[in-house]
Structure formats: C-alpha cells, structure tokens
Design a protein around this motif. Structure first.
Motif, short mmCIF file in Angstrom:
data_model
loop_
_atom_site.label_atom_id
_atom_site.label_comp_id
_atom_site.label_asym_id
_atom_site.label_seq_id
_atom_site.Cartn_x
_atom_site.Cartn_y
_atom_site.Cartn_z
N ASN A 271 0.83 -1.19 0.00
CA ASN A 271 0.00 0.00 0.00
C ASN A 271 0.87 1.25 0.00
O ASN A 271 2.09 1.20 0.16
N THR A 272 0.24 2.38 -0.17
CA THR A 272 0.96 3.64 -0.32
C THR A 272 1.66 4.06 0.96
O THR A 272 2.78 4.59 0.92
N VAL A 273 1.04 3.83 2.12
CA VAL A 273 1.62 4.24 3.39
C VAL A 273 2.90 3.45 3.67
O VAL A 273 3.91 4.02 4.10
N SER A 274 2.88 2.15 3.40
CA SER A 274 4.05 1.33 3.63
C SER A 274 5.20 1.73 2.71
O SER A 274 6.36 1.80 3.12
N LEU A 275 4.88 2.01 1.47
CA LEU A 275 5.89 2.44 0.51
C LEU A 275 6.47 3.79 0.92
O LEU A 275 7.69 4.00 0.85
N LYS A 276 5.63 4.68 1.38
CA LYS A 276 6.10 6.00 1.82
C LYS A 276 7.02 5.87 3.03
O LYS A 276 8.05 6.54 3.11
N ASN A 277 6.67 5.01 3.99
CA ASN A 277 7.51 4.79 5.16
C ASN A 277 8.87 4.23 4.77
O ASN A 277 9.89 4.63 5.30
N GLN A 278 8.88 3.29 3.81
CA GLN A 278 10.14 2.72 3.37
C GLN A 278 10.99 3.75 2.64
O GLN A 278 12.21 3.79 2.80
N LEU A 279 10.36 4.61 1.85
CA LEU A 279 11.10 5.67 1.16
C LEU A 279 11.66 6.68 2.17
O LEU A 279 12.78 7.17 2.00
N ASN A 280 10.91 6.98 3.21
CA ASN A 280 11.40 7.89 4.25
C ASN A 280 12.60 7.28 4.97
O ASN A 280 13.60 7.97 5.21
#
Length: 81
Positions: free
Chosen positions: A2-11
């Motif tokens: 999902n988008t939230v998990s991907l965003k956390n990994q990118l952060n």
C-alpha cells in the motif's frame, strides 16, 4: 504494497542516505591535509578576580533558599475550612 508502507520505506531510505552522506562528509573533512598551525601567543595576566557566581557556596545557599521558598508556597496558609 500500500501507499503508506511504501512511503515509510522511502522515508527510511532517505534518512539512511542522508546519514551516509553526512558521515562521508565528516570523514572527508578529516582526511584532508592538516594546515600548519604554528602560532605564537604571549599573554600576561597580572590579576585574577573570582566572580561571585563561580563560588559554589552561593549556588548552595541559593538552592536552599529556592527549596525553602517552594516549601512555604506549597504549604499554603495552613488554615483548614
């Protein structure tokens, strides 16, 4: 994913890269040739005066005063209604 998990990994990856960059920058500054720092300084000091706030006795007396003041204020007027 999902988008939230991907965003956390990118952060997390961004923070990792910034950490790597700043540590590499710090090591690069240490690896440079050190300049010649031969400096001759002559000073004369004739008098030494101790300031009142460098004496620990004043700090102890001041601390006791503050503790006593807080105890008096916290106690109140002592009357029970």
């Amino acid at each position: 994913m999902n988008t939230v998990s991907l965003k956390n990994q990118l952060n997390k990856f961004g923070i990792l890269m910034l950490t790597f960059f700043f540590s590499a920058l710090a090591f690069a500054q240490e690896a440079t040739k050190t300049p010649n720092m031969d400096v001759n300084v002559t000073t004369t000091k004739t008098t030494t005066t101790e300031q009142w706030y460098t004496n620990p006795i004043y700090w102890i007396i001041g601390g006791l005063f503050v503790i006593i003041l807080i105890a008096i204020i916290a106690r109140g007027n002592g009357r029970r209604d």
